[in-house]
Design a protein around this motif. Structure first.
Motif, PDB file in Angstrom:
ATOM      1  N   PRO A  82       1.355 -15.428 -46.276  1.00 51.13           N
ATOM      2  CA  PRO A  82       0.239 -15.928 -45.463  1.00 51.13           C
ATOM      3  C   PRO A  82       0.282 -15.374 -44.042  1.00 51.13           C
ATOM      4  CG  PRO A  82       1.424 -17.754 -46.491  1.00 51.13           C
ATOM      5  CD  PRO A  82       2.203 -16.518 -46.778  1.00 51.13           C
ATOM      6  N   LYS A  83      -0.812 -14.955 -43.557  1.00 56.94           N
ATOM      7  CA  LYS A  83      -0.872 -14.438 -42.196  1.00 56.94           C
ATOM      8  C   LYS A  83      -1.422 -15.527 -41.280  1.00 56.94           C
ATOM      9  CE  LYS A  83      -0.781  -9.609 -43.420  1.00 56.94           C
ATOM     10  NZ  LYS A  83      -0.823  -9.592 -44.895  1.00 56.94           N
ATOM     11  N   GLY A  84      -2.514 -16.161 -41.661  1.00 55.69           N
ATOM     12  CA  GLY A  84      -2.913 -17.400 -40.999  1.00 55.69           C
ATOM     13  C   GLY A  84      -3.647 -17.303 -39.670  1.00 55.69           C
ATOM     14  N   THR A  85      -4.051 -16.091 -39.287  1.00 54.04           N
ATOM     15  CA  THR A  85      -4.942 -15.954 -38.124  1.00 54.04           C
ATOM     16  C   THR A  85      -6.128 -16.901 -38.281  1.00 54.04           C
ATOM     17  OG1 THR A  85      -4.337 -13.666 -37.759  1.00 54.04           O
ATOM     18  CG2 THR A  85      -6.548 -14.270 -37.089  1.00 54.04           C
ATOM     19  N   VAL A  86      -6.721 -17.326 -37.168  1.00 50.16           N
ATOM     20  CA  VAL A  86      -7.881 -18.222 -37.296  1.00 50.16           C
ATOM     21  C   VAL A  86      -9.119 -17.594 -36.665  1.00 50.16           C
ATOM     22  CG1 VAL A  86      -6.375 -20.228 -37.270  1.00 50.16           C
ATOM     23  CG2 VAL A  86      -7.499 -19.522 -35.137  1.00 50.16           C
TER      24      VAL A  86
ATOM     25  N   SER B 228      -8.353 -15.844 -33.100  1.00 46.34           N
ATOM     26  CA  SER B 228      -7.095 -16.036 -32.368  1.00 46.34           C
ATOM     27  C   SER B 228      -5.922 -15.849 -33.318  1.00 46.34           C
ATOM     28  CB  SER B 228      -7.070 -17.453 -31.770  1.00 46.34           C
ATOM     29  OG  SER B 228      -5.889 -17.650 -31.015  1.00 46.34           O
ATOM     30  N   THR B 229      -4.839 -15.241 -32.827  1.00 47.08           N
ATOM     31  CA  THR B 229      -3.703 -14.953 -33.725  1.00 47.08           C
ATOM     32  C   THR B 229      -2.388 -14.779 -32.979  1.00 47.08           C
ATOM     33  OG1 THR B 229      -3.017 -13.520 -35.558  1.00 47.08           O
ATOM     34  CG2 THR B 229      -3.907 -12.411 -33.633  1.00 47.08           C
ATOM     35  N   GLY B 230      -1.317 -14.874 -33.759  1.00 47.03           N
ATOM     36  CA  GLY B 230      -0.006 -14.473 -33.268  1.00 47.03           C
ATOM     37  C   GLY B 230       0.296 -13.051 -33.736  1.00 47.03           C
ATOM     38  N   GLY B 231      -0.627 -12.500 -34.525  1.00 49.67           N
ATOM     39  CA  GLY B 231      -0.441 -11.125 -35.033  1.00 49.67           C
ATOM     40  C   GLY B 231       0.346 -11.127 -36.327  1.00 49.67           C
ATOM     41  N   LEU B 232       1.183 -10.114 -36.505  1.00 48.20           N
ATOM     42  CA  LEU B 232       1.989 -10.000 -37.725  1.00 48.20           C
ATOM     43  C   LEU B 232       3.431 -10.392 -37.427  1.00 48.20           C
ATOM     44  CD1 LEU B 232       0.712  -6.526 -39.011  1.00 48.20           C
ATOM     45  CD2 LEU B 232      -0.116  -8.812 -39.663  1.00 48.20           C
ATOM     46  N   MET B 233       4.023 -11.171 -38.339  1.00 48.73           N
ATOM     47  CA  MET B 233       5.424 -11.567 -38.178  1.00 48.73           C
ATOM     48  C   MET B 233       6.295 -10.317 -38.090  1.00 48.73           C
ATOM     49  SD  MET B 233       7.633 -13.938 -37.848  1.00 48.73           S
ATOM     50  CE  MET B 233       7.873 -15.579 -38.509  1.00 48.73           C
TER      51      MET B 233
ATOM     52  N   GLY C 198       5.099  -5.887 -27.997  1.00 53.01           N
ATOM     53  CA  GLY C 198       4.046  -5.106 -27.339  1.00 53.01           C
ATOM     54  C   GLY C 198       2.951  -4.620 -28.278  1.00 53.01           C
ATOM     55  N   ARG C 199       3.132  -4.825 -29.594  1.00 52.19           N
ATOM     56  CA  ARG C 199       2.089  -4.387 -30.548  1.00 52.19           C
ATOM     57  C   ARG C 199       0.823  -5.229 -30.360  1.00 52.19           C
ATOM     58  NH1 ARG C 199      -0.900  -7.273 -34.750  1.00 52.19           N
ATOM     59  NH2 ARG C 199      -1.448  -5.775 -36.351  1.00 52.19           N
ATOM     60  N   ILE C 200      -0.303  -4.569 -30.361  1.00 48.37           N
ATOM     61  CA  ILE C 200      -1.584  -5.275 -30.259  1.00 48.37           C
ATOM     62  C   ILE C 200      -2.367  -4.998 -31.538  1.00 48.37           C
ATOM     63  CG2 ILE C 200      -3.767  -5.453 -29.004  1.00 48.37           C
ATOM     64  CD1 ILE C 200      -2.173  -4.471 -26.503  1.00 48.37           C
ATOM     65  N   GLY C 201      -2.931  -6.035 -32.119  1.00 52.04           N
ATOM     66  CA  GLY C 201      -3.700  -5.880 -33.359  1.00 52.04           C
ATOM     67  C   GLY C 201      -5.193  -5.835 -33.102  1.00 52.04           C
ATOM     68  N   ASP C 202      -5.953  -6.121 -34.128  1.00 55.06           N
ATOM     69  CA  ASP C 202      -7.418  -6.047 -34.042  1.00 55.06           C
ATOM     70  C   ASP C 202      -8.046  -7.257 -33.358  1.00 55.06           C
ATOM     71  OD1 ASP C 202      -6.491  -7.561 -36.284  1.00 55.06           O
ATOM     72  OD2 ASP C 202      -8.539  -7.619 -37.043  1.00 55.06           O
ATOM     73  N   THR C 203      -7.330  -8.387 -33.389  1.00 51.20           N
ATOM     74  CA  THR C 203      -7.936  -9.655 -32.952  1.00 51.20           C
ATOM     75  C   THR C 203      -8.506  -9.628 -31.530  1.00 51.20           C
ATOM     76  OG1 THR C 203      -6.530 -10.829 -34.499  1.00 51.20           O
ATOM     77  CG2 THR C 203      -7.494 -12.150 -32.724  1.00 51.20           C
ATOM     78  N   PRO C 204      -7.801  -9.055 -30.542  1.00 51.71           N
ATOM     79  CA  PRO C 204      -8.384  -9.076 -29.200  1.00 51.71           C
ATOM     80  C   PRO C 204      -9.292  -7.884 -28.924  1.00 51.71           C
ATOM     81  CG  PRO C 204      -6.174  -8.199 -29.087  1.00 51.71           C
ATOM     82  CD  PRO C 204      -6.428  -8.498 -30.533  1.00 51.71           C
TER      83      PRO C 204
ATOM     84  N   CYS D 220     -12.505 -11.230 -38.162  1.00 49.91           N
ATOM     85  CA  CYS D 220     -11.701 -10.591 -39.210  1.00 49.91           C
ATOM     86  C   CYS D 220     -10.289 -11.151 -39.266  1.00 49.91           C
ATOM     87  CB  CYS D 220     -11.596  -9.090 -38.941  1.00 49.91           C
ATOM     88  SG  CYS D 220     -13.183  -8.261 -38.934  1.00 49.91           S
ATOM     89  N   THR D 221      -9.647 -10.942 -40.406  1.00 51.79           N
ATOM     90  CA  THR D 221      -8.231 -11.283 -40.567  1.00 51.79           C
ATOM     91  C   THR D 221      -7.603 -10.339 -41.577  1.00 51.79           C
ATOM     92  OG1 THR D 221      -6.660 -12.936 -41.361  1.00 51.79           O
ATOM     93  CG2 THR D 221      -8.924 -13.128 -42.193  1.00 51.79           C
ATOM     94  N   GLY D 222      -6.369  -9.957 -41.303  1.00 49.93           N
ATOM     95  CA  GLY D 222      -5.685  -9.027 -42.206  1.00 49.93           C
ATOM     96  C   GLY D 222      -4.821  -8.086 -41.385  1.00 49.93           C
ATOM     97  N   THR D 223      -4.368  -7.021 -42.002  1.00 47.27           N
ATOM     98  CA  THR D 223      -3.500  -6.081 -41.292  1.00 47.27           C
ATOM     99  C   THR D 223      -4.323  -5.328 -40.251  1.00 47.27           C
ATOM    100  OG1 THR D 223      -2.277  -5.889 -43.342  1.00 47.27           O
ATOM    101  CG2 THR D 223      -1.740  -4.305 -41.626  1.00 47.27           C
ATOM    102  N   GLY D 224      -4.107  -5.718 -38.998  1.00 45.90           N
ATOM    103  CA  GLY D 224      -4.986  -5.313 -37.903  1.00 45.90           C
ATOM    104  C   GLY D 224      -5.186  -3.826 -37.742  1.00 45.90           C
ATOM    105  N   GLU D 225      -4.144  -3.047 -38.050  1.00 46.63           N
ATOM    106  CA  GLU D 225      -4.225  -1.596 -37.846  1.00 46.63           C
ATOM    107  C   GLU D 225      -5.402  -1.009 -38.639  1.00 46.63           C
ATOM    108  OE1 GLU D 225      -1.554  -3.386 -37.906  1.00 46.63           O
ATOM    109  OE2 GLU D 225      -0.525  -2.779 -36.073  1.00 46.63           O
TER     110      GLU D 225
HETATM  111  N1  ASP Z   1      -5.373  -9.327 -37.836  1.00 49.54           N
HETATM  112  C1  ASP Z   1      -4.193  -9.908 -37.284  1.00 49.54           C
HETATM  113  C2  ASP Z   1      -3.381  -8.818 -36.622  1.00 49.54           C
HETATM  114  O1  ASP Z   1      -3.209  -7.771 -37.217  1.00 49.54           O
HETATM  115  C3  ASP Z   1      -3.340 -10.628 -38.273  1.00 49.54           C
HETATM  116  C4  ASP Z   1      -4.057 -11.485 -39.274  1.00 49.54           C
HETATM  117  O2  ASP Z   1      -5.254 -11.544 -39.315  1.00 49.54           O
HETATM  118  O3  ASP Z   1      -3.374 -12.143 -40.047  1.00 49.54           O
HETATM  119  O4  ASP Z   1      -2.866  -9.026 -35.570  1.00 49.54           O
END
Ligand code: ASP
Length: 373
Positions: A238-242, A258-263, A268-274, A291-296
């Protein structure tokens, strides 16, 4: 002569009547809808409702033609990923369902009383940030140093204004800070310390980074630390972004994520959320997307904006655009995730290509629906 004078006089009278009549027409006295007229924002194609009281001398806001009771729609997600159906303990699944329902009722109450889509998406995301179940705010995952680095963004489809924060470790509710960036600065995205300083100046609550350390995330972090980071980044847990998107009674769209990103992400990694256009986008001319998922993958494909672009430039429906991007484009690249979206007509799309996506929506006549698989 007398007849000629009388004739001239009545021509004059007739001309006078015509002039007065024309003047009254110009002032709109005979018009049915004197109070309201629309102004079009060239960039967004949005119709704002404004009073023409300057001409008639009467401002009649209550007759606003833009507002339509029962037009609103709210869609939320609590992240894509997750274990296959049946493998999550029932009790846990119930907790997710309850929190998603609660989040929907918070947004519903706002939209039902005529609140704006911006107000609704912020309140919903803020509630989910405070809930330790989700990977945002209190329940955020940690980076590879064991610290929660948070990202959030929000966008107003009626003005195309947006705000975001990234890499913050001390802002209790990053979504509130993102909204303040939009409202109070000329920038779109603030990072780290600068964002925290700004949030403090706005009177937002700062917390010690340990506030984001929860037993569940610490256990997950310790477990993951033992195995290869690369492998773990690929897995489907579960990734769990909201996120939340909404259409309000005025026809205005808004999106927030809003997210904590990927565990175990690199510090310093920045994902798609912001990133506006990648993880979040809203435009009254088309739709609102979170969106939610692997941000890259979402960043490389500018997914949130592309839903809007396919609608605007290709004339695709929301469903066609959203399904194509998630099930064809992202899937063919190996990009796991999903999105939630609502268009200007109130149509809803919630596609995902992972095992699950915590999601739900509410509409005036349909009530609320919560789904996981
Ligand atoms: N998209 C978020 C990120 O890559 C993670 C997520 O949606 O679960 O930071």
């Amino acid at each position: 002569m007398k007849t000629g004078n009388r004739c001239q006089l009545s021509i004059l009278n007739f001309q006078l009547i015509i002039i007065i009549f024309t003047m009254l027409l110009t002032l709109g006295v005979f018009s049915q809808d004197t109070a309201i007229s629309g102004i079009r924002h060239p960039e967004s194609g949005i119709q704002d409702q404004v009073s023409t009281g300057a001409v008639t001398g009467i401002a009649e806001a209550p007759q606003d033609q833009g507002a339509r009771i029962g037009r609103w729609v709210l869609v939320i997600h609590g992240g894509a990923g997750g274990p296959p159906q049946g493998s999550m303990p029932e009790e846990k699944e119930q907790q997710y369902r309850e929190k998603l329902s609660e989040a929907l009722s918070i947004g519903t109450a706002i939209l039902e009383r005529g609140g704006s889509s911006m107000e609704a998406v912020e309140a919903v995301v803020l509630f989910m940030e405070d809930c330790p179940l989700f990977n945002a705010g209190k329940g955020a995952v940690y980076n590879d140093e064991g610290v929660a680095e948070l990202d959030a963004s929000i966008m107003d489809g009626s003005t195309l204004m947006a705000g975001a924060v990234t890499g913050v470790t001390r802002i209790k509710n990053p979504i509130a800070a993102a909204h303040q960036v939009m409202l109070k600065t000329k920038h779109v995205l603030l990072m780290g310390e600068g964002a925290e300083l700004f949030a403090k100046e706005q009177g937002l609550e700062l917390v010690d980074p340990s506030y984001f350390q929860t037993p569940a995330r610490t256990e997950q972090f310790d477990r993951m630390k033992k195995s290869q980071r690369e492998q773990e980044m690929k897995d489907d847990r579960p990734k769990g972004t909201v996120g939340a998107v909404a259409l309000d009674n005025m026809g205005n769209l808004a999106a927030a994520t809003s997210t904590g990103g990927l565990m175990m992400k690199m510090k310093g990694r920045i994902g798609d959320t912001p990133i506006i256009g990648a993880g979040t986008y809203a435009n009254n001319a088309t739709c609102a997307v979170s969106c939610t998922g692997t941000g890259e993958y979402f960043m490389r494909n500018v997914i949130a904006y592309d839903v809007s672009a396919l609608m605007e430039y290709r004339g695709w429906s929301l469903e066609e655009a959203a399904n194509y991007l998630i099930h064809d484009k992202l899937k063919s690249q190996g990009g796991g995730g999903g999105l939630i979206a609502v268009d200007k007509e109130g149509n809803v799309a919630m596609p995902f290509n992972t095992n699950a996506m915590f999601r739900g929506y509410a509409k005036p006549k349909e009530g609320s629906v919560v789904e996981i698989y």
